[in-house]
Design a protein around this motif. Structure first.
Motif, PDB file in Angstrom:
ATOM      1  N   VAL A  38      -3.154   5.132  75.423  1.00 15.68           N
ATOM      2  CA  VAL A  38      -3.262   5.246  77.056  1.00 15.68           C
ATOM      3  C   VAL A  38      -3.871   6.626  77.113  1.00 15.68           C
ATOM      4  N   ALA A  39      -4.816   6.484  78.203  1.00 17.15           N
ATOM      5  CA  ALA A  39      -5.498   7.962  78.466  1.00 17.15           C
ATOM      6  C   ALA A  39      -5.276   8.060  80.037  1.00 17.15           C
ATOM      7  N   TRP A  40      -5.506   9.383  80.307  1.00 23.84           N
ATOM      8  CA  TRP A  40      -5.413   9.897  81.637  1.00 23.84           C
ATOM      9  C   TRP A  40      -6.974  10.451  82.035  1.00 23.84           C
ATOM     10  N   THR A  41      -7.357  10.386  83.299  1.00 25.13           N
ATOM     11  CA  THR A  41      -8.611  10.945  83.582  1.00 25.13           C
ATOM     12  C   THR A  41      -8.627  11.690  84.895  1.00 25.13           C
ATOM     13  N   ARG A  42      -9.736  12.475  85.019  1.00 24.10           N
ATOM     14  CA  ARG A  42      -9.555  13.502  86.141  1.00 24.10           C
ATOM     15  C   ARG A  42     -10.323  12.888  87.311  1.00 24.10           C
ATOM     16  N   SER A  43     -11.091  11.976  87.362  1.00 28.46           N
ATOM     17  CA  SER A  43     -11.625  11.415  88.539  1.00 28.46           C
ATOM     18  C   SER A  43     -11.570   9.657  88.656  1.00 28.46           C
ATOM     19  N   ALA A  44     -11.567   9.373  89.888  1.00 27.57           N
ATOM     20  CA  ALA A  44     -11.410   7.866  90.382  1.00 27.57           C
ATOM     21  C   ALA A  44     -12.833   7.067  89.862  1.00 27.57           C
ATOM     22  N   GLU A  45     -13.997   8.013  89.883  1.00 28.83           N
ATOM     23  CA  GLU A  45     -15.285   7.247  89.414  1.00 28.83           C
ATOM     24  C   GLU A  45     -15.122   7.055  87.919  1.00 28.83           C
ATOM     25  N   TYR A  46     -14.703   7.905  87.220  1.00 29.18           N
ATOM     26  CA  TYR A  46     -14.396   7.949  85.687  1.00 29.18           C
ATOM     27  C   TYR A  46     -13.246   6.749  85.261  1.00 29.18           C
ATOM     28  N   LEU A  47     -12.474   6.733  86.164  1.00 25.03           N
ATOM     29  CA  LEU A  47     -11.348   5.617  86.328  1.00 25.03           C
ATOM     30  C   LEU A  47     -12.314   4.253  86.035  1.00 25.03           C
ATOM     31  N   LYS A  48     -12.885   4.103  86.876  1.00 28.54           N
ATOM     32  CA  LYS A  48     -13.742   3.061  86.990  1.00 28.54           C
ATOM     33  C   LYS A  48     -14.593   2.531  85.499  1.00 28.54           C
ATOM     34  N   ILE A  49     -15.060   3.622  85.152  1.00 25.07           N
ATOM     35  CA  ILE A  49     -16.041   3.661  84.043  1.00 25.07           C
ATOM     36  C   ILE A  49     -15.068   2.976  82.835  1.00 25.07           C
ATOM     37  N   LEU A  50     -13.920   3.633  82.857  1.00 23.06           N
ATOM     38  CA  LEU A  50     -13.119   3.482  81.787  1.00 23.06           C
ATOM     39  C   LEU A  50     -12.396   2.126  81.558  1.00 23.06           C
ATOM     40  N   ASN A  51     -12.097   1.631  82.805  1.00 27.87           N
ATOM     41  CA  ASN A  51     -11.627   0.225  83.234  1.00 27.87           C
ATOM     42  C   ASN A  51     -12.492  -0.712  82.836  1.00 27.87           C
ATOM     43  N   GLU A  52     -13.949  -0.504  83.309  1.00 22.78           N
ATOM     44  CA  GLU A  52     -14.915  -1.453  82.714  1.00 22.78           C
ATOM     45  C   GLU A  52     -15.265  -1.552  81.156  1.00 22.78           C
ATOM     46  N   ARG A  53     -14.829  -0.486  80.452  1.00 23.03           N
ATOM     47  CA  ARG A  53     -14.993  -0.558  79.101  1.00 23.03           C
ATOM     48  C   ARG A  53     -13.705  -0.871  78.477  1.00 23.03           C
ATOM     49  N   HIS A  54     -12.676  -1.352  79.108  1.00 23.78           N
ATOM     50  CA  HIS A  54     -11.365  -1.832  78.688  1.00 23.78           C
ATOM     51  C   HIS A  54     -10.523  -0.810  78.273  1.00 23.78           C
ATOM     52  N   VAL A  55     -10.652   0.497  78.523  1.00 20.29           N
ATOM     53  CA  VAL A  55      -9.562   1.474  77.884  1.00 20.29           C
ATOM     54  C   VAL A  55      -8.620   1.430  79.085  1.00 20.29           C
ATOM     55  N   ARG A  56      -7.418   1.431  78.321  1.00 21.89           N
ATOM     56  CA  ARG A  56      -6.245   1.664  79.134  1.00 21.89           C
ATOM     57  C   ARG A  56      -6.185   2.797  79.824  1.00 21.89           C
ATOM     58  N   VAL A  57      -6.018   3.044  81.002  1.00 18.43           N
ATOM     59  CA  VAL A  57      -5.843   4.316  81.655  1.00 18.43           C
ATOM     60  C   VAL A  57      -4.574   4.361  82.379  1.00 18.43           C
ATOM     61  N   GLN A  58      -3.777   5.486  82.133  1.00 16.42           N
ATOM     62  CA  GLN A  58      -2.457   5.411  82.828  1.00 16.42           C
ATOM     63  C   GLN A  58      -2.624   5.916  84.242  1.00 16.42           C
ATOM     64  N   GLY A  59      -3.515   6.835  84.751  1.00 14.96           N
ATOM     65  CA  GLY A  59      -3.996   7.121  85.824  1.00 14.96           C
ATOM     66  C   GLY A  59      -4.946   8.442  85.918  1.00 14.96           C
ATOM     67  N   VAL A  60      -4.964   8.880  87.315  1.00 17.95           N
ATOM     68  CA  VAL A  60      -6.086   9.908  87.812  1.00 17.95           C
ATOM     69  C   VAL A  60      -5.070  11.266  87.753  1.00 17.95           C
ATOM     70  N   VAL A  61      -5.410  12.045  87.038  1.00 19.14           N
ATOM     71  CA  VAL A  61      -4.704  13.583  87.130  1.00 19.14           C
ATOM     72  C   VAL A  61      -5.344  14.653  88.040  1.00 19.14           C
ATOM     73  N   SER A  62      -4.717  14.923  89.059  1.00 21.64           N
ATOM     74  CA  SER A  62      -5.231  15.955  89.777  1.00 21.64           C
ATOM     75  C   SER A  62      -4.588  17.395  89.282  1.00 21.64           C
ATOM     76  N   CYS A  63      -5.836  18.352  89.247  1.00 18.47           N
ATOM     77  CA  CYS A  63      -5.477  19.786  88.857  1.00 18.47           C
ATOM     78  C   CYS A  63      -5.667  20.719  89.626  1.00 18.47           C
ATOM     79  N   ASP A  64      -5.535  20.439  91.137  1.00 22.11           N
ATOM     80  CA  ASP A  64      -5.933  21.626  92.067  1.00 22.11           C
ATOM     81  C   ASP A  64      -5.107  22.619  91.956  1.00 22.11           C
ATOM     82  N   ASP A  65      -3.894  22.429  91.666  1.00 22.62           N
ATOM     83  CA  ASP A  65      -3.054  23.641  91.729  1.00 22.62           C
ATOM     84  C   ASP A  65      -3.331  24.529  90.668  1.00 22.62           C
ATOM     85  N   GLN A  66      -3.870  23.945  89.452  1.00 22.00           N
ATOM     86  CA  GLN A  66      -4.400  24.839  88.518  1.00 22.00           C
ATOM     87  C   GLN A  66      -5.445  25.884  88.765  1.00 22.00           C
ATOM     88  N   TYR A  67      -6.159  25.625  89.934  1.00 18.14           N
ATOM     89  CA  TYR A  67      -7.295  26.366  90.546  1.00 18.14           C
ATOM     90  C   TYR A  67      -7.167  27.171  91.382  1.00 18.14           C
TER      91      TYR A  67
END
Length: 152
Positions: free
Chosen positions: A1-30
């Motif tokens: 299971v993977a996480w990604t940092r953007s909704a756009e990449y989430l779509k790409i991963l889903n199209e490639r049938h990669v199981r994605v847990q969700g999108v991680v926001s790192c705004d606080d980090q910066y």
């Protein structure tokens, strides 16, 4: 299971049938890289990073000092009329201490970990952020530099 940092990449991963847990926001980090800093603080940081030659173009490397960061390549690629400031710590601190030579345009601030609030001012003082790393898992320093208005 993977996480990604953007909704756009989430779509790409889903199209490639990669199981994605969700999108991680790192705004606080910066968050520490967003506040305004005075021109006097930025000028003081530029004077420090440039070894007392603030009029010279200033290249800035920030990061862990390890072999895979390829600091020797940065040194070889540095144009002679520019200052290279190296900021960070890590296993190669002793090697980098020996490079410190402001008269030749190499300034090394490698004694201790630099807090994010201080890094923010250093990024703002530089003309460009540079990296010659073999790889970056995320490249935080690139994000940080860009948030501070320093091209990377």
């Amino acid at each position: 299971v993977a996480w990604t940092r953007s909704a756009e990449y989430l779509k790409i991963l889903n199209e490639r049938h990669v199981r994605v847990q969700g999108v991680v926001s790192c705004d606080d980090q910066y968050e520490a890289f967003r506040p305004h800093d005075s021109q006097a603080d930025i000028a003081e940081a530029r004077n420090l990073l440039s070894g007392g030659c603030p009029e010279k173009p200033l290249l800035l490397f920030c990061g862990r000092l390890r072999q895979e960061k390829r600091i020797p390549l940065l040194l070889a690629a540095r144009p002679p009329n520019m200052v290279l400031a190296i900021v960070g710590n890590g296993t190669d601190v002793e090697y980098n201490k020996k490079l410190h030579n402001p008269a030749k345009g190499i300034v090394c601030l490698v004694e201790e970990m630099v807090p994010q609030a201080r890094l923010r001012v250093l990024y703002k003082a530089a003309d460009i952020h540079v990296s010659t790393s073999d790889f970056e898992t995320l490249g935080n320093t690139v994000h940080e530099a860009l948030l501070c208005g320093c091209p990377a």
